[in-house]
Scaffold this active site. Structure first.
Site, short mmCIF file in Angstrom:
data_model
loop_
_atom_site.label_atom_id
_atom_site.label_comp_id
_atom_site.label_asym_id
_atom_site.label_seq_id
_atom_site.Cartn_x
_atom_site.Cartn_y
_atom_site.Cartn_z
N CYS A 1 0.85 -1.20 0.03
CA CYS A 1 0.06 0.09 0.01
C CYS A 1 0.93 1.27 0.09
CB CYS A 1 -0.95 0.05 1.22
SG CYS A 1 -1.88 -1.45 1.54
N ARG B 1 1.86 0.97 -5.98
CA ARG B 1 2.21 -0.01 -4.72
C ARG B 1 0.90 -0.67 -4.65
NH1 ARG B 1 6.51 1.13 -1.58
NH2 ARG B 1 5.60 -0.07 0.23
N TRP C 1 -3.92 -1.86 -1.58
CA TRP C 1 -3.84 -3.20 -2.32
C TRP C 1 -4.43 -4.38 -1.14
CZ3 TRP C 1 -1.65 -8.32 -1.69
CH2 TRP C 1 -2.04 -9.12 -2.52
N ASN D 1 -0.14 0.30 6.40
CA ASN D 1 0.59 -0.77 5.45
C ASN D 1 1.16 -1.99 6.09
OD1 ASN D 1 1.62 -1.79 3.19
ND2 ASN D 1 3.27 -0.51 3.17
N GLY D 2 0.72 -3.19 6.03
CA GLY D 2 1.34 -4.31 6.58
C GLY D 2 0.35 -5.15 7.02
N GLU E 1 10.48 -16.28 -17.33
CA GLU E 1 10.03 -14.65 -17.33
C GLU E 1 9.33 -14.39 -18.31
OE1 GLU E 1 10.44 -12.63 -15.13
OE2 GLU E 1 9.97 -10.74 -16.18
N LYS F 1 5.52 -12.42 -17.67
CA LYS F 1 5.11 -11.11 -18.22
C LYS F 1 3.75 -11.33 -18.85
CE LYS F 1 7.36 -8.94 -16.37
NZ LYS F 1 8.11 -9.69 -15.50
N GLU G 1 0.85 -11.64 -16.45
CA GLU G 1 0.42 -10.87 -15.34
C GLU G 1 -0.06 -9.44 -15.84
OE1 GLU G 1 3.47 -9.05 -12.77
OE2 GLU G 1 5.06 -9.53 -14.42
N HIS H 1 7.27 -34.47 -21.15
CA HIS H 1 6.73 -35.29 -19.76
C HIS H 1 5.66 -34.52 -19.32
CE1 HIS H 1 10.83 -37.01 -20.14
NE2 HIS H 1 11.42 -36.01 -19.97
N LYS I 1 3.15 -3.23 -7.18
CA LYS I 1 4.57 -3.37 -7.39
C LYS I 1 5.43 -4.00 -6.33
CE LYS I 1 8.09 -2.44 -10.03
NZ LYS I 1 8.37 -3.30 -11.12
C1 AGP Z 1 7.36 -9.01 -11.73
O1 AGP Z 1 6.90 -8.53 -13.00
C2 AGP Z 1 6.37 -9.04 -10.69
N1 AGP Z 1 5.74 -7.52 -10.72
C3 AGP Z 1 6.70 -9.25 -9.34
O2 AGP Z 1 6.88 -10.90 -9.53
C4 AGP Z 1 8.00 -9.22 -8.84
O3 AGP Z 1 9.15 -9.42 -9.35
C5 AGP Z 1 8.13 -9.72 -7.44
O4 AGP Z 1 7.04 -9.32 -6.48
C6 AGP Z 1 9.65 -9.45 -6.31
O5 AGP Z 1 9.64 -8.16 -6.35
P1 AGP Z 1 10.94 -7.29 -5.99
O6 AGP Z 1 11.98 -7.68 -7.08
O7 AGP Z 1 10.74 -5.81 -5.82
O8 AGP Z 1 11.49 -7.81 -4.74
#
Ligand code: AGP
Length: 619
Positions: A2, A27, A74, A100-101, A492, A496, A499, A515, A614
């Site tokens: 957040c 965030r 969030w 936040n938390g 990766e 991408k 998400e 497999h 993020k």
């Molecule tokens: C990646 O596109 C995502 N947003 C997510 O997996 C991110 O990589 C993960 O939350 C780790 O974040 P960080 O690198 O800030 O620790």
């Protein structure tokens, strides 16, 4: 997870609060809210959805209040509805706060407070803290002659002593329209020191353009902010002298610079980000790399006999690339661990094992927890991170900053390639203290120096990628397949796409497809193959044949002028031919662009995809 902002000063609070929330919206963006203290008393405005909704609501009744706090959420506990949006009220309105938390014992506390007559209006854990502070106010002594803030600080301290979990808090009090209290444990908070005005934020970006004097609050610290000044206290040890740092923040003022989205901007920033990652770190004289922040003596460096790389999401994928890099260049065994698993798996770790937390934000709760756990056991724990002064950077014994610049897009792009570049330099660094020859070191440096150019060349594929995206944007499943260094690249690429376009996608080692996953192949399921020339080229070609034989469409990421691939694949996206150890950094570019353009075609919010944030600062 957040975003929190706060303001105390002589100017109207709302402009700073709104702009600050806008800079923190990456965030979390399920809901947003602002509370101010003005002549009319405490005012709270909250809306669901993105920040523009709150801005519109506030525009209906402008306020010149000079103290306030704000929050962008969030959701962790309770659906993203107005009732669960922050700020939350404690008691009968004598306390207002944003959080936040995660409060892990909120259920028990809620029962106690409800039994004591407190009315709960939300399904959140955060509201418990507001009522707890209200209860604390009732218990705080009005000691004669004491600091006017003391009863409020005592009330907050008492409440915090009852909590289990993590918090970043900003708190206002109805009876003290000039006092804002902040408290931090496990969720970041920074205080901005202005001239006659003081700022609070989850990270430094909202302060850019307002001040360059910053206090990074540490765990167990509280801050009081009033128009006449600020103080910092340790929850138990009392008042402390804060360390005010001067931080160059201008580059933190986000700007699209002509791009349609931050994600696209950051994809195209990768050549420069990689240059910045390598700046001053390649040593031609000894054919090695130079890092200033590892805090390792030559003896400690030489004695390292195992490395653990731990992270989450894209950073975990970068760690997998790092495993190949360091084992190839330095011949040191590397283990890659999901941070969320490492913390609880409790693996045996030897005395000469070095642990690296890999993280863009430096605030990911799982990675922070893993780093703190290995540190607690006495292991040298370092961080590779993109945010100076972040929680993980502070918690680690040392580390390496990416210098990639702020990454706003929730889907990580330039951080991935910068991490891979730094891990390549780390492999060179360790390798040159072992068996990597001077010549091999020179060749590694020469290849690294060409990397920005190769990534720039890879970016030329965008129009080709856009056409491929048009053809496959309606697919409901994708497979991503690669071998060796390109196995993590496949993972990766799949992440991408998942998400930001919400299409189901899986990454696998190409050989693994037979497999089981090959059962998914049909004419509606595109398979993306990473098939640059290299030692596994023929094997990957065979895997492509297996998919072709079952009518599966093939998208190939391949080197230039490859007639074999052209004959087999339905679509070919060409990337420069580079040494295998740098292929992930070059081959991931078309995968980033493919996800971006498919998401655009599908009308998705590329920079703020649904359900995501993020920085995931809860476990
Ligand atoms: C990646 O596109 C995502 N947003 C997510 O997996 C991110 O990589 C993960 O939350 C780790 O974040 P960080 O690198 O800030 O620790």
């Amino acid at each position: 997870m957040c975003g929190i902002v706060g303001y105390v000063g002589r100017e109207a609070a709302i402009p700073f609060l709104l702009e600050g929330l806008r800079r923190l919206e990456y965030r979390g963006y399920d809901s947003a809210g602002i509370a101010t203290c003005g002549p009319e008393g405490l005012t709270i405005d909250r809306t669901v959805g993105k920040l523009v909704n709150l801005a519109a609501k506030l525009g209906e009744s402008p306020s010149d209040a000079t103290i306030g706090l704000g929050h962008t959420r969030w959701a962790t506990h309770g659906a993203p509805v107005v009732a669960n949006a922050h700020p939350h009220v404690g008691g009968d309105g004598e306390v207002v706060l944003v959080h936040n938390g995660v409060i892990e014992n909120h259920v028990q506390l809620k029962q106690e407070l409800a039994a004591a007559g407190y009315d709960f209006r939300s399904a959140t854990d955060s509201e418990v803290v507001a009522h707890l502070i209200a209860e604390g106010l009732k218990r705080a002594s009005e000691a004669e002659g004491a600091d006017a803030n003391a009863p409020y600080l005592d009330a907050v301290r008492w409440a915090l002593s009852r909590l289990r979990g993590t918090y970043g808090l900003a708190i206002l009090f109805r009876d003290r329209p000039d006092l804002l209290i902040a408290a931090r444990f496990g969720s970041p908070l920074v205080v901005g020191v202005g001239k006659g005005e003081y700022f609070l934020a989850s990270d430094a970006s909202p302060l850019a353009g307002r001040t360059d004097r910053i206090v990074y609050l540490a765990d167990h610290q509280l801050a009081t902010l009033t128009p006449s000044g600020f103080t910092v206290h340790h929850r138990e040890q009392g008042r402390i002298s804060p360390q005010i740092e001067r931080v160059k923040l201008d580059e933190l003022i986000p700007s699209l610079e002509g791009f349609d989205h931050y994600m696209l901007k950051e994809i195209h920033e990768q050549p420069e980000a990689i240059r910045n990652a390598m700046r001053g770190r390649l040593d031609d004289q000894d054919a090695t790399a130079i890092f200033g922040g590892l805090n390792l003596t030559p003896q400690q460096l030489r004695s390292v006999d195992r490395i653990i790389l731990t992270g989450c999401g894209t950073s975990w994928h970068a760690a997998l690339v790092g495993e190949y890099l360091i084992e190839e260049l330095a011949r040191i065994p590397v283990e890659v661990e999901y941070a969320s698993e490492l913390r609880y798996r409790n693996p045996p770790i030897g005395h000469n094992t070095l642990v690296f937390g890999i993280t863009q934000s430096g605030e990911t709760a799982d990675t922070l927890a893993a780093v703190c756990e290995t540190k607690r056991k006495g292991h040298r724990t370092l961080a590779i991170c993109n945010v100076v002064g972040s929680s993980i950077a502070q918690a680690a014994d040392g580390g390496i900053y990416l210098h990639a610049g702020q990454e706003i897009g929730v889907a990580s792009t330039k951080a991935f390639t910068s991490h891979c570049c730094v891990l390549a330099m780390l492999g060179l660094y360790f390798g040159r203290t072992r068996d990597l020859s001077f010549e091999a070191g020179q060749q590694t440096i020469e290849a690294l120096r060409s990397l920005p150019m190769w990534v720039q060349q890879a970016l030329q594929c965008e129009s080709r990628v856009r056409a491929v995206a048009q053809r496959f944007a309606d697919a409901t499943n994708f497979l991503y397949l690669g071998r060796r260094y390109n196995f993590p690249t496949a993972l990766e690429g799949a992440l991408k796409l998942k998400e930001i376009s919400y299409i189901h996608a899986e990454g696998y080692p190409a050989a693994e497809m037979k497999h089981g996953p090959i059962a998914l192949v049909d004419r509606h399921t595109p398979s993306v193959f990473l098939v640059p020339r290299g030692i596994t080229y023929d094997k990957v070609m065979a895997n492509m044949e297996e998919v072709k034989a079952r009518g599966g469409p093939i998208i190939a990421i391949a080197g230039h002028d490859d007639p074999q691939v052209e004959a087999l694949a339905d679509e070919v996206i060409q990337v420069p031919e580079v040494p295998e150890f740098l292929q992930p950094i070059v081959s991931v570019v078309p995968l980033q662009l493919l996800a971006y353009h498919v998401a655009l075609i599908r009308g998705c919010d590329v920079d703020r995809p649904r359900n995501l944030a993020k920085s995931v600062t809860v476990e």
